[in-house]
Design a protein around this motif. Sequence first.
Motif, PDB file in Angstrom:
ATOM      1  N   GLN A 179      14.931 -19.160  -8.062  1.00  0.00           N
ATOM      2  CA  GLN A 179      15.070 -20.791  -8.253  1.00  0.00           C
ATOM      3  C   GLN A 179      16.208 -21.372  -7.291  1.00  0.00           C
ATOM      4  O   GLN A 179      16.050 -22.228  -6.514  1.00  0.00           O
ATOM      5  CB  GLN A 179      15.056 -21.252  -9.441  1.00  0.00           C
ATOM      6  N   SER A 180      17.085 -20.627  -7.583  1.00  0.00           N
ATOM      7  CA  SER A 180      18.490 -21.094  -6.869  1.00  0.00           C
ATOM      8  C   SER A 180      18.328 -21.029  -5.280  1.00  0.00           C
ATOM      9  O   SER A 180      18.790 -21.829  -4.547  1.00  0.00           O
ATOM     10  CB  SER A 180      19.715 -20.355  -7.380  1.00  0.00           C
ATOM     11  N   PHE A 181      17.765 -19.747  -4.946  1.00  0.00           N
ATOM     12  CA  PHE A 181      17.758 -19.385  -3.625  1.00  0.00           C
ATOM     13  C   PHE A 181      16.890 -20.630  -2.883  1.00  0.00           C
ATOM     14  O   PHE A 181      17.271 -21.039  -1.756  1.00  0.00           O
ATOM     15  CB  PHE A 181      17.354 -18.137  -3.090  1.00  0.00           C
ATOM     16  N   ILE A 193      21.647 -14.113   7.467  1.00  0.00           N
ATOM     17  CA  ILE A 193      22.358 -13.330   6.413  1.00  0.00           C
ATOM     18  C   ILE A 193      22.271 -13.690   5.054  1.00  0.00           C
ATOM     19  O   ILE A 193      22.442 -12.792   4.187  1.00  0.00           O
ATOM     20  CB  ILE A 193      23.862 -13.622   7.095  1.00  0.00           C
ATOM     21  N   ARG A 194      21.989 -15.050   4.886  1.00  0.00           N
ATOM     22  CA  ARG A 194      21.653 -15.471   3.397  1.00  0.00           C
ATOM     23  C   ARG A 194      20.421 -14.817   2.879  1.00  0.00           C
ATOM     24  O   ARG A 194      20.316 -14.578   1.841  1.00  0.00           O
ATOM     25  CB  ARG A 194      21.733 -16.998   3.401  1.00  0.00           C
ATOM     26  N   ILE A 195      19.365 -14.784   3.694  1.00  0.00           N
ATOM     27  CA  ILE A 195      18.157 -14.154   3.322  1.00  0.00           C
ATOM     28  C   ILE A 195      18.335 -12.675   2.726  1.00  0.00           C
ATOM     29  O   ILE A 195      17.805 -12.120   2.049  1.00  0.00           O
ATOM     30  CB  ILE A 195      17.078 -14.461   4.251  1.00  0.00           C
ATOM     31  N   ASP A 196      19.184 -11.949   4.023  1.00  0.00           N
ATOM     32  CA  ASP A 196      19.464 -10.552   3.616  1.00  0.00           C
ATOM     33  C   ASP A 196      20.279 -10.349   2.112  1.00  0.00           C
ATOM     34  O   ASP A 196      20.119  -9.555   1.894  1.00  0.00           O
ATOM     35  CB  ASP A 196      20.260 -10.262   4.868  1.00  0.00           C
ATOM     36  N   LEU A 197      21.298 -11.227   1.951  1.00  0.00           N
ATOM     37  CA  LEU A 197      21.978 -11.264   0.735  1.00  0.00           C
ATOM     38  C   LEU A 197      21.048 -11.315  -0.489  1.00  0.00           C
ATOM     39  O   LEU A 197      20.915 -10.650  -1.457  1.00  0.00           O
ATOM     40  CB  LEU A 197      22.844 -12.118   0.800  1.00  0.00           C
ATOM     41  N   PHE A 198      20.159 -12.339  -0.322  1.00  0.00           N
ATOM     42  CA  PHE A 198      19.296 -12.570  -1.538  1.00  0.00           C
ATOM     43  C   PHE A 198      18.534 -11.388  -1.735  1.00  0.00           C
ATOM     44  O   PHE A 198      18.197 -10.894  -2.906  1.00  0.00           O
ATOM     45  CB  PHE A 198      18.306 -13.895  -0.928  1.00  0.00           C
ATOM     46  N   ALA A 203      16.954  -6.600  -4.674  1.00  0.00           N
ATOM     47  CA  ALA A 203      16.466  -4.855  -4.719  1.00  0.00           C
ATOM     48  C   ALA A 203      17.547  -4.093  -5.558  1.00  0.00           C
ATOM     49  O   ALA A 203      16.987  -3.374  -6.338  1.00  0.00           O
ATOM     50  CB  ALA A 203      16.863  -4.409  -3.378  1.00  0.00           C
ATOM     51  N   TYR A 204      18.788  -4.661  -5.686  1.00  0.00           N
ATOM     52  CA  TYR A 204      19.711  -3.848  -6.642  1.00  0.00           C
ATOM     53  C   TYR A 204      19.072  -4.172  -8.125  1.00  0.00           C
ATOM     54  O   TYR A 204      19.122  -3.341  -8.986  1.00  0.00           O
ATOM     55  CB  TYR A 204      20.867  -4.547  -6.371  1.00  0.00           C
ATOM     56  N   ALA A 205      18.591  -5.288  -8.457  1.00  0.00           N
ATOM     57  CA  ALA A 205      18.087  -5.695  -9.787  1.00  0.00           C
ATOM     58  C   ALA A 205      17.066  -4.771 -10.179  1.00  0.00           C
ATOM     59  O   ALA A 205      16.776  -4.266 -11.237  1.00  0.00           O
ATOM     60  CB  ALA A 205      17.873  -7.132 -10.059  1.00  0.00           C
ATOM     61  N   MET A 206      15.962  -4.855  -9.206  1.00  0.00           N
ATOM     62  CA  MET A 206      14.899  -3.918  -9.372  1.00  0.00           C
ATOM     63  C   MET A 206      15.146  -2.403  -9.537  1.00  0.00           C
ATOM     64  O   MET A 206      14.607  -1.731 -10.259  1.00  0.00           O
ATOM     65  CB  MET A 206      14.044  -4.132  -7.870  1.00  0.00           C
ATOM     66  N   LEU A 232      26.364 -15.463  -1.140  1.00  0.00           N
ATOM     67  CA  LEU A 232      25.118 -15.987  -1.081  1.00  0.00           C
ATOM     68  C   LEU A 232      25.323 -17.410  -1.579  1.00  0.00           C
ATOM     69  O   LEU A 232      24.667 -18.473  -0.897  1.00  0.00           O
ATOM     70  CB  LEU A 232      24.050 -15.621  -1.874  1.00  0.00           C
ATOM     71  N   TYR A 233      26.132 -17.755  -2.662  1.00  0.00           N
ATOM     72  CA  TYR A 233      26.164 -19.165  -2.974  1.00  0.00           C
ATOM     73  C   TYR A 233      27.014 -19.909  -2.211  1.00  0.00           C
ATOM     74  O   TYR A 233      27.077 -21.256  -1.958  1.00  0.00           O
ATOM     75  CB  TYR A 233      26.442 -19.017  -4.678  1.00  0.00           C
ATOM     76  N   ASP A 234      28.251 -19.160  -1.659  1.00  0.00           N
ATOM     77  CA  ASP A 234      29.195 -19.758  -0.967  1.00  0.00           C
ATOM     78  C   ASP A 234      29.801 -20.825  -1.649  1.00  0.00           C
ATOM     79  O   ASP A 234      30.111 -21.836  -1.178  1.00  0.00           O
ATOM     80  CB  ASP A 234      28.769 -20.231   0.355  1.00  0.00           C
ATOM     81  N   GLU A 235      30.155 -20.471  -2.866  1.00  0.00           N
ATOM     82  CA  GLU A 235      30.758 -21.691  -3.769  1.00  0.00           C
ATOM     83  C   GLU A 235      32.233 -21.432  -3.534  1.00  0.00           C
ATOM     84  O   GLU A 235      32.842 -20.591  -3.997  1.00  0.00           O
ATOM     85  CB  GLU A 235      30.305 -21.425  -5.167  1.00  0.00           C
ATOM     86  N   ARG A 236      32.865 -22.443  -3.029  1.00  0.00           N
ATOM     87  CA  ARG A 236      34.466 -22.362  -2.752  1.00  0.00           C
ATOM     88  C   ARG A 236      35.351 -22.695  -4.054  1.00  0.00           C
ATOM     89  O   ARG A 236      36.495 -22.473  -3.999  1.00  0.00           O
ATOM     90  CB  ARG A 236      35.005 -23.313  -1.723  1.00  0.00           C
TER      91      ARG A 236
END
Length: 344
Positions: A179-181, A193-198, A203-206, A232-236
């Motif tokens: 949802q966040s993505f 790059i953001r799609i790749d991170l997501f 995949a890690y969670a799976m 991914l979030y790029d939250e500064r």
Amino acid sequence: MMTKGNILKPLPYRIHAICWTIYFIWVSTVNVYKYGWGHLPLMFPVGLVMLIISYLNRAWLRRMLFRKFSISTILTLLSYFLITALAVFLLLYQFPTELSRRVLKNPHLFKSVDFVIDVLTFYISFALKGLIIAAMEVGYNLTIGLFRHLGLLRGQSAENRKTQLFRDWTVHFMGNLTQSFTRLARKRSAALIRIDLFFGIQAYAMRKLNFGKSMLGKLEDELFYLQQLMRLYDERGIELITDIRELNKPIIPIMLLSLYKNMIKHGDFSDLAQLGIIRVFSDTDKVLISCTNKVAAESAWIFEDGGTGLEKLMQLLRLEYGEAFSLVQKTNEGIFYLNLEINF
């Protein structure tokens, strides 16, 4: 210890359906025997009214349990009863119908006392069924809780509970991340790059969902994917501080990612002078994790009620580490603090 949610846990829908089916078969059979087949159509509207009143009363009773009585609650209940009484009056006396003629000898001739008696009898007989349903649910849950406490009833094993809890928790995280993505993609350019991170994090969670004998993962992997999530979030407004002396400590997967996600979801990072901080420390004896961030105004009520999404994590920690951990969370003047210590 049983919580309010455990005590008020509703019975399965099929139990309600079975009980009402048996009840209506019995009542219909008796009415047909006494009054003939012509009385059977009366059961449909009466049955509908009975179900509505019964379940409305059940809902009110469940809402009132474990709560202090207030004037607004009493006024609401009184208004509900008066509206019901008015509906009965209009249905049976003011606008005589086939229903009223079957229920009353002469709907045109009545006294106030007769009306009060009829309404109270009509209402209480149906409302009592709602009380019985609520009492059955509470009694059943208390009985099951007591049996489990005394060890007379074995639930699923601790290992199975832990497995199911971890899977539910991880799937919930993955859903929130998706949802966040989606929102991120709308607000910002969905760069490759953001799609790749997501997809890398998903995949890690799976992979962690398909664990073998132990669900635990390495702190090293958690830190790596936490940094991926931060990219991914790029939250500064959130800073990661680490002091890692032992990278191979076994911890619950998705834990750091979920804590960070919780900060993003409920935090206020409009003021970059007041950064949110997530700290991770590890050595041979323990892992320390702490989170600090300002709470967004719209999320303040969640933190006041303790609903910060950490309940499942607390259960997982207890099942995995027993008493070898401590988790303290509090909110002070709009700032949320969390400190987690795991000892090995």
